[in-house]
Design a protein around this motif. Structure first.
Motif, PDB file in Angstrom:
ATOM      1  N   THR A  93       0.827  -1.191   0.000  1.00 24.88           N
ATOM      2  CA  THR A  93       0.000   0.000   0.000  1.00 24.88           C
ATOM      3  C   THR A  93       0.866   1.246   0.000  1.00 24.88           C
ATOM      4  N   HIS A 126      -4.238  -2.352  -7.506  1.00 29.22           N
ATOM      5  CA  HIS A 126      -4.541  -3.322  -6.458  1.00 29.22           C
ATOM      6  C   HIS A 126      -5.395  -2.688  -5.374  1.00 29.22           C
ATOM      7  N   LEU A 127      -6.409  -3.422  -4.915  1.00 34.16           N
ATOM      8  CA  LEU A 127      -7.271  -2.988  -3.822  1.00 34.16           C
ATOM      9  C   LEU A 127      -6.860  -3.742  -2.562  1.00 34.16           C
ATOM     10  N   VAL A 128      -5.896  -3.229  -1.848  1.00 32.04           N
ATOM     11  CA  VAL A 128      -5.401  -3.877  -0.634  1.00 32.04           C
ATOM     12  C   VAL A 128      -5.184  -2.813   0.439  1.00 32.04           C
ATOM     13  N   ALA A 164      -8.744   0.097   1.125  1.00 32.61           N
ATOM     14  CA  ALA A 164      -9.311  -0.654   0.007  1.00 32.61           C
ATOM     15  C   ALA A 164     -10.793  -0.337  -0.211  1.00 32.61           C
ATOM     16  N   ASN A 211     -12.241   1.365  -3.502  1.00 31.10           N
ATOM     17  CA  ASN A 211     -13.201   0.624  -4.315  1.00 31.10           C
ATOM     18  C   ASN A 211     -14.423   1.482  -4.625  1.00 31.10           C
ATOM     19  N   ARG A 233     -14.335  -4.477 -10.090  1.00 24.99           N
ATOM     20  CA  ARG A 233     -13.450  -5.253  -9.213  1.00 24.99           C
ATOM     21  C   ARG A 233     -13.446  -6.715  -9.615  1.00 24.99           C
ATOM     22  N   ASN A 269      -8.752  -8.839  -5.839  1.00 23.86           N
ATOM     23  CA  ASN A 269      -8.217  -7.614  -5.234  1.00 23.86           C
ATOM     24  C   ASN A 269      -7.680  -6.637  -6.286  1.00 23.86           C
ATOM     25  N   THR A 312     -10.851 -10.622  -1.325  1.00 27.13           N
ATOM     26  CA  THR A 312     -11.436  -9.293  -1.314  1.00 27.13           C
ATOM     27  C   THR A 312     -11.038  -8.573  -0.041  1.00 27.13           C
ATOM     28  N   HIS A 313     -10.722  -7.288  -0.184  1.00 24.87           N
ATOM     29  CA  HIS A 313     -10.396  -6.445   0.964  1.00 24.87           C
ATOM     30  C   HIS A 313     -11.476  -5.395   1.180  1.00 24.87           C
ATOM     31  N   VAL A 314     -12.633  -5.601   0.557  1.00 32.24           N
ATOM     32  CA  VAL A 314     -13.741  -4.658   0.677  1.00 32.24           C
ATOM     33  C   VAL A 314     -14.953  -5.395   1.236  1.00 32.24           C
TER      34      VAL A 314
END
Length: 255
Positions: free
Chosen positions: A5, A33-35, A39, A43, A53, A56, A140-142
């Motif tokens: 991140t 990347h969605l981390v 996140a 998103n 999405r 991730n 998934t981080h959401v």
């Protein structure tokens, strides 16, 4: 590739590849990347900006000579089902929909494989294994939920998890301004139920109940049979160069 991140997301561009929607076209995507702790916030912002999405990764088309992919979102608070949609709801009045944490099951995967083998035999997901499916759901981080649609069985609705036959599944992100349908699949043998349509209608009702204004459907490509159903759910907005714009069409189902 660095996936740590940072204060600002790092974006990358894919190499050209054959377009899955328009013959003869090449597609490219920009992705990030969605981390990490931001996140969910990222998103929301990226989805509102036309990204989708997958696990991730957040991505959107970045094709050099084509702008056919249009982001679509339903205006949930203004949506009223026409007669054809009311018929779908009536046919499926015995369906129980339940949202769970994003966790895969062997029952879901069995239905997923049946759907792929019938609808997408030559697609990019056609060789997905049980492990691949589990990663698709869990990575998934959401705030993601999996919604199961089952035929009502005796005792359903009284307590515990519904026990009836699993006929459809939707993997969806719950965002600050709406619900984003990441991926959905259903029993292809139950064509008369229009289960794909049912899931969209259910998401509209869920968004209304949560006080959320939008249901994000991903990309619509004019001329692509795979995407044609999305235009029926109106009123809706399309993301154009000047921002989200209201779209109307005679293809909306009000018969």
């Amino acid at each position: 590739m660095n996936t740590q991140t940072s204060p600002s997301p790092q974006f990358y561009l894919t190499a050209p590849a054959p377009c899955p929607y328009l013959p003869g076209e090449k597609e490219r995507k920009v992705f990030t990347h969605l981390v990490g702790p931001r996140a969910t916030e990222m998103n929301d912002l990226l989805t509102q900006g036309g990204f989708r999405r997958s696990q991730n990764i957040a991505y959107r088309p970045a094709c050099e000579s084509c702008r056919a992919c249009i982001s679509v979102r339903i205006l949930a608070n203004e949506f009223t089902p026409g007669r054809s949609f009311r018929r779908v709801l009536a046919v499926n009045r015995d369906i129980v929909a339940t949202a769970f944490p994003a966790q895969p099951s062997s029952e879901q995967f069995s239905l997923f494989r049946r759907y792929l083998d019938h609808r997408h035999q030559s697609g990019g997901m056609s060789d997905m294994t049980a492990l691949d499916y589990a990663i698709m759901v869990e990575d998934t981080h959401v705030q993601t939920r999996i919604i199961e649609y089952r035929v009502r069985a005796p005792g359903d609705g009284l307590k515990g998890k519904p026990k009836g036959e699993l006929v459809a599944v939707a993997l969806s992100d719950f965002m600050s301004d709406g619900l984003s349908m990441v991926y959905s699949f259903f029993n292809p043998a139950m064509e008369k139920r229009s289960l794909g349509t049912l899931m969209v209608l259910d998401h509209v009702n869920r968004a209304k109940a949560l006080g959320l204004p939008h249901v994000y459907l991903g990309y619509w490509v004019k001329g692509s049979d795979k995407m044609g159903y999305k235009i029926r759910f109106q009123p809706q907005e399309h993301l154009l160069s000047q921002g989200w714009q209201r779209y109307t069409s005679s293809e909306a189902s009000e018969d």
